[in-house]
Design an enzyme around this catalytic site. Structure first.
Site, short mmCIF file in Angstrom:
data_model
loop_
_atom_site.label_atom_id
_atom_site.label_comp_id
_atom_site.label_asym_id
_atom_site.label_seq_id
_atom_site.Cartn_x
_atom_site.Cartn_y
_atom_site.Cartn_z
N HIS A 123 -6.36 -3.06 1.59
CA HIS A 123 -7.25 -2.87 0.44
C HIS A 123 -8.03 -4.18 0.22
CE1 HIS A 123 -5.22 0.78 -0.25
NE2 HIS A 123 -4.55 0.52 -1.36
N CYS A 150 -0.22 -0.80 -5.38
CA CYS A 150 -0.67 -1.67 -4.29
C CYS A 150 -1.83 -2.59 -4.68
CB CYS A 150 -1.04 -0.82 -3.07
SG CYS A 150 -2.01 0.63 -3.50
#
Ligand code: A2P
Length: 340
Positions: free
Chosen positions: A243, A129
């Site tokens: 994130h 990710c």
């Protein structure tokens, strides 16, 4: 228009549920869909286009007639079951770490390297990710002026550790609010509520964690340039979703922040959000549920005086571009190229 038979392996998980939602939102031409998970989920029903569909047990003898299987059930399950699906003729897009660095397996972020997809390479890896959102931003710069070196610190949300990661943060916050003793950490190495943990995955012999080395190695493979050097520090933060990354790059030739902004404003999959006068910059809260990767806080590094270093801030929804969306975009390229 042709319709496809799709399976979601790990359908009940944090990423699996988003894969289902992305297939629906992006109008992927699904003719038939299978939801597969462990025995814990037998009897559960999940919705797809308003219809309730029962979750089935993942076994070696699952339906052999799947066109595209999206896997997000962890590395062990991928190692065991992805080859079985491929042998049955399915394309497998695998979100785990099982196959990413295998020379025969394309590791793909469609905006960056969809050209590596091939009709007869049926096993495809979805990158880590944190790597995905970084390479989407690095690639357009690298195409303009070669990037030599990257130093990145990540601020990774708990959903990157799956449903159990989200549950652990929720339970710890609830306990604190209600004045109870905060339960002992189980999913993470330490209490995550009101804390930061500078460890994601296990430590390697060189002192970096496995997550950090994923960023180093996967970046080279996806961008297709082994000479890019990446040093990452990956940190788990008490944020539920999205994130964030503080990135520093060194380029071979000078690159101004003005030019970098121009490049970003034209790049695929990116939105420039850099308006310091109005306190506007990317933040996890606003990236949540968004299919775009946001970049802001772009500035020339004042610690160098040759204009060949820039620093910026990237935020993206880790469950979407960092996982489910990227997998569905790969599936879109596969059908767009008539590979299936
Ligand atoms: P289940 O819900 O039945 O345990 P997350 O990353 O959010 O923890 O989700 C992991 C996903 O992987 C879930 O859908 C989970 O299903 C699935 N999974 C875990 N172990 C297995 C297994 N042995 N066989 C099939 N699916 C599994």
């Amino acid at each position: 228009m042709k319709n496809y038979k799709v399976a979601v392996v790990g359908a009940t998980g944090a990423v699996g549920l988003e894969m289902i939602r992305m297939l629906e939102i992006r109008n992927f031409p699904v003719g038939n869909i299978k939801f597969l998970a462990s025995e814990r989920s037998i009897g559960k029903k999940l919705k797809f286009r308003g219809e309730e569909i029962s979750v089935e047990l993942l076994t070696k003898n699952c339906d052999k007639d799947i066109d595209i299987a999206l896997f997000s059930a962890g590395t062990a399950i991928s190692k065991k079951f992805a080859p079985i699906f491929v042998n049955n003729g399915s394309f497998v897009i695998d979100n785990s770490n099982a196959w990413r660095m295998d020379k025969n397996v394309p590791l793909v972020v469609p905006e960056v390297n969809s050209h590596v997809l091939e009709k007869n390479k049926k096993l495809i890896a979805n990158p880590n990710c944190s790597t995905i959102q970084m390479v989407v931003v690095l690639k357009p710069l690298h195409d303009f002026v070669k990037i030599k070196r990257v130093i990145v610190s990540t601020y990774q949300s708990v959903s990157g550790a799956g449903q159990k990661g989200k549950d652990e943060l929720t339970e710890q916050i609830k306990a604190w609010v209600n004045g109870y003793k905060i339960p002992v950490a189980n999913k993470f190495q330490h209490q995550i509520a009101f804390n930061l943990i500078p460890q994601i995955d296990i430590f390697m012999n060189n002192g970096y964690t496995k997550e950090e080395m994923k960023m180093t190695n996967e970046t080279k493979k996806i961008i297709g340039d082994d000479s890019i050097k990446v040093s990452a520090t990956c940190v788990r933060v008490p944020v539920f979703r999205s994130h964030s990354e503080s990135v520093w790059i060194e380029t071979e030739k000078p690159l101004s922040s003005v030019k970098a902004k121009k490049i970003f404003s034209k790049a695929k999959g990116i939105q420039l959000l850099d308006d310091p006068k109005n306190n506007r910059y990317p933040m996890p809260l606003f990236a949540e549920n968004n299919q775009i990767t946001f970049v802001g806080r772009i500035r020339s590094d004042i610690s160098t005086n040759n204009n060949n270093a820039l620093t910026f801030w990237i935020v993206s929804d880790n469950l979407l571009k960092g996982a489910a969306l990227n997998a569905v975009q790969i599936a879109e390229v596969i059908i767009g190229n008539n590979f299936v």
